[in-house]
Write an enzyme that holds these catalytic residues in place. Structure first.
Site, PDB file in Angstrom:
ATOM      1  N   LYS A 103       8.791  -1.101   3.113  1.00 52.42           N
ATOM      2  CA  LYS A 103       8.207  -0.217   3.764  1.00 52.42           C
ATOM      3  C   LYS A 103       8.789   0.099   5.318  1.00 52.42           C
ATOM      4  O   LYS A 103       8.803   1.351   5.716  1.00 52.42           O
ATOM      5  CB  LYS A 103       6.633  -0.630   4.204  1.00 52.42           C
ATOM      6  CG  LYS A 103       6.171   0.055   5.413  1.00 52.42           C
ATOM      7  CD  LYS A 103       4.588  -0.211   5.359  1.00 52.42           C
ATOM      8  CE  LYS A 103       4.219  -1.640   6.183  1.00 52.42           C
ATOM      9  NZ  LYS A 103       2.968  -1.968   6.337  1.00 52.42           N
ATOM     10  N   ARG A 153       0.870  -1.418   0.107  1.00 52.71           N
ATOM     11  CA  ARG A 153      -0.131   0.162   0.025  1.00 52.71           C
ATOM     12  C   ARG A 153       0.674   1.039  -0.077  1.00 52.71           C
ATOM     13  O   ARG A 153       0.536   2.385   0.072  1.00 52.71           O
ATOM     14  CB  ARG A 153      -0.859   0.134   1.339  1.00 52.71           C
ATOM     15  CG  ARG A 153      -1.910  -1.011   1.074  1.00 52.71           C
ATOM     16  CD  ARG A 153      -2.770  -1.415   2.360  1.00 52.71           C
ATOM     17  NE  ARG A 153      -2.170  -2.321   3.149  1.00 52.71           N
ATOM     18  CZ  ARG A 153      -2.493  -2.638   4.438  1.00 52.71           C
ATOM     19  NH1 ARG A 153      -3.700  -2.277   4.769  1.00 52.71           N
ATOM     20  NH2 ARG A 153      -1.854  -3.639   5.185  1.00 52.71           N
ATOM     21  N   TYR A 192      42.359  25.480  -2.568  1.00 54.35           N
ATOM     22  CA  TYR A 192      42.243  24.213  -3.466  1.00 54.35           C
ATOM     23  C   TYR A 192      42.870  24.486  -4.568  1.00 54.35           C
ATOM     24  O   TYR A 192      42.538  25.403  -5.421  1.00 54.35           O
ATOM     25  CB  TYR A 192      40.987  23.595  -3.537  1.00 54.35           C
ATOM     26  CG  TYR A 192      40.684  22.328  -4.219  1.00 54.35           C
ATOM     27  CD1 TYR A 192      41.577  21.265  -3.644  1.00 54.35           C
ATOM     28  CD2 TYR A 192      39.978  22.220  -5.375  1.00 54.35           C
ATOM     29  CE1 TYR A 192      41.539  20.040  -4.338  1.00 54.35           C
ATOM     30  CE2 TYR A 192      39.923  20.892  -6.083  1.00 54.35           C
ATOM     31  CZ  TYR A 192      40.763  19.863  -5.438  1.00 54.35           C
ATOM     32  OH  TYR A 192      40.566  18.574  -5.923  1.00 54.35           O
ATOM     33  N   ASP A 209       6.315  -1.844  11.414  1.00 55.85           N
ATOM     34  CA  ASP A 209       5.594  -0.634  11.049  1.00 55.85           C
ATOM     35  C   ASP A 209       4.709  -0.020  11.776  1.00 55.85           C
ATOM     36  O   ASP A 209       3.688   0.789  11.464  1.00 55.85           O
ATOM     37  CB  ASP A 209       4.758  -0.956   9.833  1.00 55.85           C
ATOM     38  CG  ASP A 209       3.628  -1.989  10.033  1.00 55.85           C
ATOM     39  OD1 ASP A 209       3.521  -2.612  11.224  1.00 55.85           O
ATOM     40  OD2 ASP A 209       2.491  -2.279   9.200  1.00 55.85           O
TER      41      ASP A 209
HETATM   42  C1  UD1 Z   1      -2.270  -6.523  11.662  1.00 53.69           C
HETATM   43  C2  UD1 Z   1      -3.104  -7.395  12.418  1.00 53.69           C
HETATM   44  C3  UD1 Z   1      -4.127  -6.594  13.025  1.00 53.69           C
HETATM   45  C4  UD1 Z   1      -3.982  -5.358  13.704  1.00 53.69           C
HETATM   46  C5  UD1 Z   1      -2.622  -4.594  12.769  1.00 53.69           C
HETATM   47  C6  UD1 Z   1      -2.071  -3.465  13.591  1.00 53.69           C
HETATM   48  C7  UD1 Z   1      -2.697  -9.682  11.566  1.00 53.69           C
HETATM   49  C8  UD1 Z   1      -3.456 -10.923  10.870  1.00 53.69           C
HETATM   50  N1  UD1 Z   1      -3.632  -8.641  11.580  1.00 53.69           N
HETATM   51  O1  UD1 Z   1      -2.841  -6.220  10.576  1.00 53.69           O
HETATM   52  O2  UD1 Z   1      -5.176  -7.411  13.625  1.00 53.69           O
HETATM   53  O3  UD1 Z   1      -5.044  -4.697  14.083  1.00 53.69           O
HETATM   54  O4  UD1 Z   1      -1.712  -5.442  12.390  1.00 53.69           O
HETATM   55  O5  UD1 Z   1      -1.582  -2.703  13.103  1.00 53.69           O
HETATM   56  O6  UD1 Z   1      -1.820  -9.877  12.215  1.00 53.69           O
HETATM   57  N2  UD1 Z   1       4.629  -9.090   8.176  1.00 53.69           N
HETATM   58  C9  UD1 Z   1       5.499 -10.302   8.218  1.00 53.69           C
HETATM   59  N3  UD1 Z   1       5.238 -11.161   7.364  1.00 53.69           N
HETATM   60  C10 UD1 Z   1       4.224 -11.484   6.743  1.00 53.69           C
HETATM   61  C11 UD1 Z   1       3.028 -10.609   6.981  1.00 53.69           C
HETATM   62  C12 UD1 Z   1       3.258  -9.320   7.850  1.00 53.69           C
HETATM   63  O7  UD1 Z   1       6.685 -10.096   8.564  1.00 53.69           O
HETATM   64  O8  UD1 Z   1       4.184 -12.323   6.013  1.00 53.69           O
HETATM   65  C13 UD1 Z   1       4.920  -8.005   8.810  1.00 53.69           C
HETATM   66  C14 UD1 Z   1       4.754  -6.625   8.092  1.00 53.69           C
HETATM   67  O9  UD1 Z   1       5.956  -6.087   7.575  1.00 53.69           O
HETATM   68  C15 UD1 Z   1       4.215  -5.630   9.402  1.00 53.69           C
HETATM   69  C16 UD1 Z   1       3.373  -6.476  10.267  1.00 53.69           C
HETATM   70  O10 UD1 Z   1       3.839  -7.706  10.050  1.00 53.69           O
HETATM   71  O11 UD1 Z   1       5.209  -5.058   9.850  1.00 53.69           O
HETATM   72  C17 UD1 Z   1       1.960  -6.421   9.932  1.00 53.69           C
HETATM   73  O12 UD1 Z   1       1.542  -6.759   8.646  1.00 53.69           O
HETATM   74  P1  UD1 Z   1       0.519  -6.085   7.874  1.00 53.69           P
HETATM   75  O13 UD1 Z   1       0.215  -6.865   6.692  1.00 53.69           O
HETATM   76  O14 UD1 Z   1       0.794  -4.541   7.839  1.00 53.69           O
HETATM   77  O15 UD1 Z   1      -0.930  -6.197   8.963  1.00 53.69           O
HETATM   78  P2  UD1 Z   1      -2.038  -5.613   9.247  1.00 53.69           P
HETATM   79  O16 UD1 Z   1      -2.998  -5.708   7.906  1.00 53.69           O
HETATM   80  O17 UD1 Z   1      -1.763  -4.048   9.364  1.00 53.69           O
HETATM   81 CA    CA Z   2       0.114  -2.989   9.273  1.00 52.12          CA
END
Ligand code: UD1
Ligand code: CA
Length: 459
Positions: free
Chosen positions: A22, A15, A385, A102
């Site tokens: 990110k 996104r 210089y 993040d």
């Molecule tokens: C996630 C939570 C959500 C919460 C929100 C808060 C889950 C399924 N959902 O959603 O309940 O309200 O965070 O900000 O956990 N990441 C990995 N590997 C992956 C996927 C993600 O390392 O395979 C890391 C991303 O880099 C990021 C973090 O996990 O730093 C969160 O992932 P993101 O996809 O942003 O989750 P959200 O949709 O924000």
């Molecule tokens: Ca997130």
């Protein structure tokens, strides 16, 4: 503290629409992930693991100064899958804290409180009450207020979407709880991902008491998924920094128009005008005024200094009572003693300038060692210089350098010496004497102005 910290940072950050991972996007001049690592370090954990995926070379290179164990998640199959990659590396004796790369503004006070709740529980979840809950996992509770489950927005019913209590993602767990529940998480959800929150859902379903802890400040749990959210977090962060400075006795003409990317230490009664950017370590002495549109990085500025509008100051030491600007550039390695005046369109690099010396207009001073009470006329250039090496210019106390002088270094101008305007000084100029190095002015006798010829028109 006996503690393993896991930071999730493997997500692609689709996104953001960016070629850069990110977690490397900057907040207050530092990568998002660096903020999270720094907060984790305040807990003195035994080990910090960071899960990285696409673009991980870039992430690891940017943050190689930190003692982090990098764990590769080859495919981003969800937050649960990400934690699963770390499981074999964890020390079973230590509790685990899971942070998100993040979610950069999380405070160590909140994290300490969350970890304290783990003493009597297997799983403790950080939650928050928010007005704007878009995109976040919601906390579903039963009539007694006990947590029932976490539901992602995409999987939520319309009723559940109205819930204002959200999952921050931050979670503290015993090793055994993670080891028991994590491998049982499936991908039966809207995104076909392994959701970390399902660990909570499985544990609750099995009758395990899960405790929730509400974050101290709603702002600290905000995550960055889009550039708009990043810009919002930058404002949240800056507002807090400026409020702290105001509490210490610093005035801002407009608190919304100053940015701090690093550390500012200021004594009382400093005034900061609009559009000022501080980077790195900056200290400001009592009564100093920073005018509008200034950019100051890694510098020590004394008491009652006036920096007028539109200056760039980097890696400099500026003593009490100096007056700088408008439009001055002070470059690394510059040391200005008390009451020095540096004026418009003057550039100073790696130079020492003694007390009360003035260079008020259109000048370049590089690799110069200048004494006290020296006057540097407009248009003076230290030619430091020769195309291969840099050379030093020394100007002794009370010397007077006439306007438009080129000082070809290495060269020395003695104490109380006067250099005539327009000179090109290639040899040392003796103390207390007038030195000139320019062609003499002559006037041609009987000279006549040429007459204009008549134009011949061709039809
Ligand atoms: C996630 C939570 C959500 C919460 C929100 C808060 C889950 C399924 N959902 O959603 O309940 O309200 O965070 O900000 O956990 N990441 C990995 N590997 C992956 C996927 C993600 O390392 O395979 C890391 C991303 O880099 C990021 C973090 O996990 O730093 C969160 O992932 P993101 O996809 O942003 O989750 P959200 O949709 O924000
Ligand atoms: Ca997130």
């Amino acid at each position: 503290m006996s503690l393993s910290v896991i930071i999730l940072a493997a997500g692609r950050g689709m996104r953001m629409h960016s070629a850069k991972p990110k977690v490397l996007h900057l907040l207050a001049g530092k990568p998002l992930l660096e903020h999270v690592i720094l907060q984790a370090q305040t807990l003195s954990p035994t080990e910090i693991f960071c899960v990285v995926g696409e673009g991980r070379e870039q992430v690891m290179e940017s943050l190689k100064a930190y003692p982090v164990r990098w764990i590769h998640q080859e495919k981003q199959l969800g937050t649960g899958h990400a934690v699963l990659q770390v499981l074999p590396h964890l020390n079973p004796a230590y509790p685990v804290l899971i942070l998100y790369g993040d979610v950069p503004l999380i405070s160590s006070d909140t994290l300490k409180q969350l970890l304290n709740t783990l003493v009597n529980h297997e799983l403790s979840l950080l939650v928050a009450q928010l007005e704007n809950v878009e995109g976040l996992g919601r906390i579903v509770r039963d009539k007694q207020g006990k947590i029932q489950r976490i539901v992602e927005e995409r999987d939520a019913t319309n009723e559940e979407k109205k819930i204002k209590e959200i999952n921050t993602g931050v979670l503290a767990a015993s090793f055994s709880a993670l080891q028991h529940w994590l491998p049982k998480v499936t991908t039966q959800n809207n995104q076909h991902e392994y959701y970390l929150p399902d660990v909570i859902n499985l544990a609750v379903a099995a009758g395990v008491a899960v405790i929730t802890h509400t974050a101290l400040h709603a702002d600290e749990i905000l995550g960055v998924n889009t550039r708009a959210q990043l810009a919002h977090l930058e404002r949240v962060y800056q507002k807090k920094r400026i409020e702290n400075l105001m509490a210490q006795g610093i005035s801002f003409t407009d608190p919304a128009r100053c940015d701090v990317r690093g550390e500012v230490i200021a004594e009382p009664d400093v005034l900061i005008e609009s559009n000022v950017l501080f980077e790195g370590q900056v200290s400001l002495g009592e009564g100093t005024v920073i005018g509008p549109n200034n950019h100051i990085r890694d510098s020590r500025i004394g008491k009652n200094v006036v920096i007028k509008a539109n200056c760039v100051i980097e890696e400099a030491e500026i003593a009490d009572g100096c007056v700088i600007g408008p439009f001055s550039r002070i470059r690394p390695g510059t040391e200005l003693k008390e009451n020095v005046h540096i004026g418009s369109f003057v550039e100073v690099k790696k130079s020492k300038i003694g007390k009360g010396t003035k260079a008020n207009h259109l000048t370049y001073l590089g690799d110069a060692d200048i004494g006290e009470e020296v006057i540097i006329g407009a248009g003076t250039i230290t030619c430091n210089y020769d195309g291969v090496d840099k050379h030093e210019t020394r100007i002794k106390d009370r010397a007077f350098i006439g306007s438009n002088t080129a000082l070809v270094a290495p060269v020395e101008v003695g104490q109380d010496a006067v250099i005539g305007a327009g000179s090109v000084i290639t040899k040392d100029a003796p103390a207390a004497q007038l030195t000139l190095a320019r062609s003499r002015q002559t006037t041609i006798a009987h000279w006549q102005k040429p007459k204009k010829r008549k134009k011949i028109c061709v039809e």
